[in-house]
Design a protein around this motif. Structure first.
Motif, PDB file in Angstrom:
ATOM      1  N   ALA A  23      31.067   0.451  30.045  1.00 55.31           N
ATOM      2  CA  ALA A  23      30.836   0.234  31.466  1.00 55.31           C
ATOM      3  C   ALA A  23      30.327   1.504  32.152  1.00 55.31           C
ATOM      4  O   ALA A  23      29.541   1.431  33.097  1.00 55.31           O
ATOM      5  CB  ALA A  23      32.123  -0.235  32.145  1.00 55.31           C
ATOM      6  N   ASP A  24      30.766   2.655  31.679  1.00 58.36           N
ATOM      7  CA  ASP A  24      30.342   3.942  32.252  1.00 58.36           C
ATOM      8  C   ASP A  24      30.541   3.983  33.766  1.00 58.36           C
ATOM      9  O   ASP A  24      29.656   4.409  34.520  1.00 58.36           O
ATOM     10  CB  ASP A  24      28.871   4.228  31.915  1.00 58.36           C
ATOM     11  N   ILE A  25      31.696   3.546  34.204  1.00 60.25           N
ATOM     12  CA  ILE A  25      31.977   3.576  35.642  1.00 60.25           C
ATOM     13  C   ILE A  25      32.375   4.989  36.062  1.00 60.25           C
ATOM     14  O   ILE A  25      32.864   5.777  35.251  1.00 60.25           O
ATOM     15  CB  ILE A  25      33.088   2.576  36.014  1.00 60.25           C
ATOM     16  N   GLN A  71      32.092   1.128  47.103  1.00 55.57           N
ATOM     17  CA  GLN A  71      31.842   0.367  48.330  1.00 55.57           C
ATOM     18  C   GLN A  71      30.992  -0.868  48.025  1.00 55.57           C
ATOM     19  O   GLN A  71      31.268  -1.957  48.531  1.00 55.57           O
ATOM     20  CB  GLN A  71      31.142   1.249  49.358  1.00 55.57           C
ATOM     21  N   ARG A  72      29.968  -0.698  47.201  1.00 48.93           N
ATOM     22  CA  ARG A  72      29.143  -1.856  46.820  1.00 48.93           C
ATOM     23  C   ARG A  72      29.972  -2.860  46.034  1.00 48.93           C
ATOM     24  O   ARG A  72      29.863  -4.080  46.237  1.00 48.93           O
ATOM     25  CB  ARG A  72      27.940  -1.399  45.986  1.00 48.93           C
ATOM     26  N   GLY A  73      30.816  -2.355  45.132  1.00 55.12           N
ATOM     27  CA  GLY A  73      31.659  -3.253  44.355  1.00 55.12           C
ATOM     28  C   GLY A  73      32.595  -4.057  45.229  1.00 55.12           C
ATOM     29  O   GLY A  73      32.819  -5.243  45.001  1.00 55.12           O
ATOM     30  N   ASP A 124      22.790  -5.217  35.831  1.00 54.92           N
ATOM     31  CA  ASP A 124      23.759  -4.353  35.152  1.00 54.92           C
ATOM     32  C   ASP A 124      24.443  -3.417  36.141  1.00 54.92           C
ATOM     33  O   ASP A 124      25.652  -3.191  36.071  1.00 54.92           O
ATOM     34  CB  ASP A 124      23.061  -3.533  34.065  1.00 54.92           C
ATOM     35  N   ASN A 125      23.673  -2.870  37.068  1.00 52.71           N
ATOM     36  CA  ASN A 125      24.256  -1.966  38.066  1.00 52.71           C
ATOM     37  C   ASN A 125      25.232  -2.703  38.974  1.00 52.71           C
ATOM     38  O   ASN A 125      26.276  -2.160  39.348  1.00 52.71           O
ATOM     39  CB  ASN A 125      23.146  -1.324  38.898  1.00 52.71           C
ATOM     40  N   MET A 126      24.892  -3.946  39.331  1.00 52.62           N
ATOM     41  CA  MET A 126      25.783  -4.735  40.169  1.00 52.62           C
ATOM     42  C   MET A 126      27.106  -4.997  39.447  1.00 52.62           C
ATOM     43  O   MET A 126      28.192  -4.831  40.018  1.00 52.62           O
ATOM     44  CB  MET A 126      25.117  -6.059  40.521  1.00 52.62           C
ATOM     45  N   VAL A 127      27.018  -5.383  38.193  1.00 48.20           N
ATOM     46  CA  VAL A 127      28.217  -5.656  37.405  1.00 48.20           C
ATOM     47  C   VAL A 127      29.032  -4.380  37.224  1.00 48.20           C
ATOM     48  O   VAL A 127      30.267  -4.401  37.261  1.00 48.20           O
ATOM     49  CB  VAL A 127      27.823  -6.264  36.046  1.00 48.20           C
ATOM     50  N   ARG A 128      28.356  -3.254  37.056  1.00 49.20           N
ATOM     51  CA  ARG A 128      29.063  -1.973  36.920  1.00 49.20           C
ATOM     52  C   ARG A 128      29.819  -1.639  38.205  1.00 49.20           C
ATOM     53  O   ARG A 128      30.956  -1.150  38.151  1.00 49.20           O
ATOM     54  CB  ARG A 128      28.063  -0.875  36.575  1.00 49.20           C
ATOM     55  N   LEU A 184      30.978 -10.100  32.067  1.00 49.62           N
ATOM     56  CA  LEU A 184      30.094 -10.533  33.145  1.00 49.62           C
ATOM     57  C   LEU A 184      28.629 -10.567  32.719  1.00 49.62           C
ATOM     58  O   LEU A 184      27.790 -11.139  33.403  1.00 49.62           O
ATOM     59  CB  LEU A 184      30.259  -9.619  34.357  1.00 49.62           C
ATOM     60  N   LYS A 185      28.328  -9.957  31.571  1.00 48.12           N
ATOM     61  CA  LYS A 185      26.959  -9.964  31.065  1.00 48.12           C
ATOM     62  C   LYS A 185      26.764 -10.947  29.920  1.00 48.12           C
ATOM     63  O   LYS A 185      25.649 -11.077  29.407  1.00 48.12           O
ATOM     64  CB  LYS A 185      26.588  -8.560  30.576  1.00 48.12           C
ATOM     65  N   SER A 186      27.828 -11.657  29.520  1.00 43.83           N
ATOM     66  CA  SER A 186      27.790 -12.402  28.264  1.00 43.83           C
ATOM     67  C   SER A 186      27.809 -13.914  28.402  1.00 43.83           C
ATOM     68  O   SER A 186      28.106 -14.626  27.449  1.00 43.83           O
ATOM     69  CB  SER A 186      28.972 -11.963  27.373  1.00 43.83           C
ATOM     70  N   PHE A 187      27.499 -14.438  29.578  1.00 46.47           N
ATOM     71  CA  PHE A 187      27.401 -15.890  29.735  1.00 46.47           C
ATOM     72  C   PHE A 187      26.106 -16.393  29.109  1.00 46.47           C
ATOM     73  O   PHE A 187      25.076 -15.716  29.156  1.00 46.47           O
ATOM     74  CB  PHE A 187      27.432 -16.275  31.219  1.00 46.47           C
TER      75      PHE A 187
END
Length: 242
Positions: free
Chosen positions: A29-31, A40-42, A191-195, A126-129
């Motif tokens: 994830a590299d958060i 804030q976006r999350g 990817d950035n949104m999910v991160r 969240l990326k694997s559907f």
């Protein structure tokens, strides 16, 4: 439009058709919990897409706003819905009975999901559907087979299809997914949104962790200084002892 986004739901039915890979490698994830803009976006994504179904019942809006640097005006305009107040807990609007009817089980609270599963698991999930017409909502998930929730970010991510591997004498397995129909976001944007969502959930699982780490640095510095003083005192005390 408010939708749920993350679930640890499953209709525990016998596997039909393809089997998921035995050991799926999680993506990193590299958060960065020091990235306040990401948190804030999350928070914005979570409140707008998740909280119709998933609560963070141990988190208060005002605590979140203070920790993430969200002013009162932005909080009220962008993150509070219905009759929620800054002092309210971040509970959802779905009744447990409705979740059981729609998804086969009560929708879980996600306060501790990154501590239970890990940030890498949430990010990869969240990326694997992928598209699966045999499922009630038309999707399945590589790391959570027979998932009970719809892919509510499907319009953003697009449609993914499973990459199937055949094995002689065994059921085919899913080795991964590939994007076959782009969504409204480019893959990197998604990817950035999910991160960002993952980072926010990691914060929500332990809001005091950043403060604790800062305090920990000072504690280590104090112990290091105290060791030097104690060592010097020990040498001075024992220098005349033979």
């Amino acid at each position: 439009m408010r939708k749920l986004i993350i679930a640890t739901l499953a209709l525990l039915l016998p596997a039909v058709g393809f089997a998921a890979g035995g050991h799926v490698e999680l993506e990193k994830a590299d958060i960065d919990l020091n990235d306040q803009a990401s948190l804030q976006r999350g928070a914005k994504y979570y409140v707008n897409y998740c909280m119709a179904c998933h609560s963070l019942k141990h988190m208060r809006y005002s605590r979140m706003a203070d920790d993430l640097g969200i002013d009162d005006k932005a909080l009220r305009e962008n993150l509070l819905f219905g009759d929620a107040q800054p002092t309210s807990m971040m509970t959802n609007s779905m009744r447990p009975a409705d979740g059981e009817v729609w998804f086969g089980t009560a929708v879980p609270d996600l306060t501790l999901v990154t501590r239970w599963r890990s940030p890498d698991w949430v990010y990869t999930y969240l990326k694997s559907f992928y598209s699966d017409p045999t499922r009630p909502y038309g999707v399945n998930n590589v790391i959570f087979p027979l998932v009970g929730m719809p892919h509510v970010l499907g319009d953003l991510q697009g449609v993914q299809e499973a990459i199937v591997e055949e094995h002689a004498g065994h059921e085919p397995t899913i080795a991964g997914v590939e994007l076959t129909q782009p969504g409204s976001l480019a893959p990197e944007e998604y990817d950035n949104m999910v991160r960002d969502i993952t980072a926010f959930l990691a914060y929500a699982g332990e809001p005091s962790q950043m403060e604790r780490r800062k305090v920990g640095i000072y504690v280590l510095l104090f112990l290091g200084l105290f060791f030097i003083v104690a060592f010097a005192l020990k040498k001075e005390y024992w220098k005349d002892v033979h």
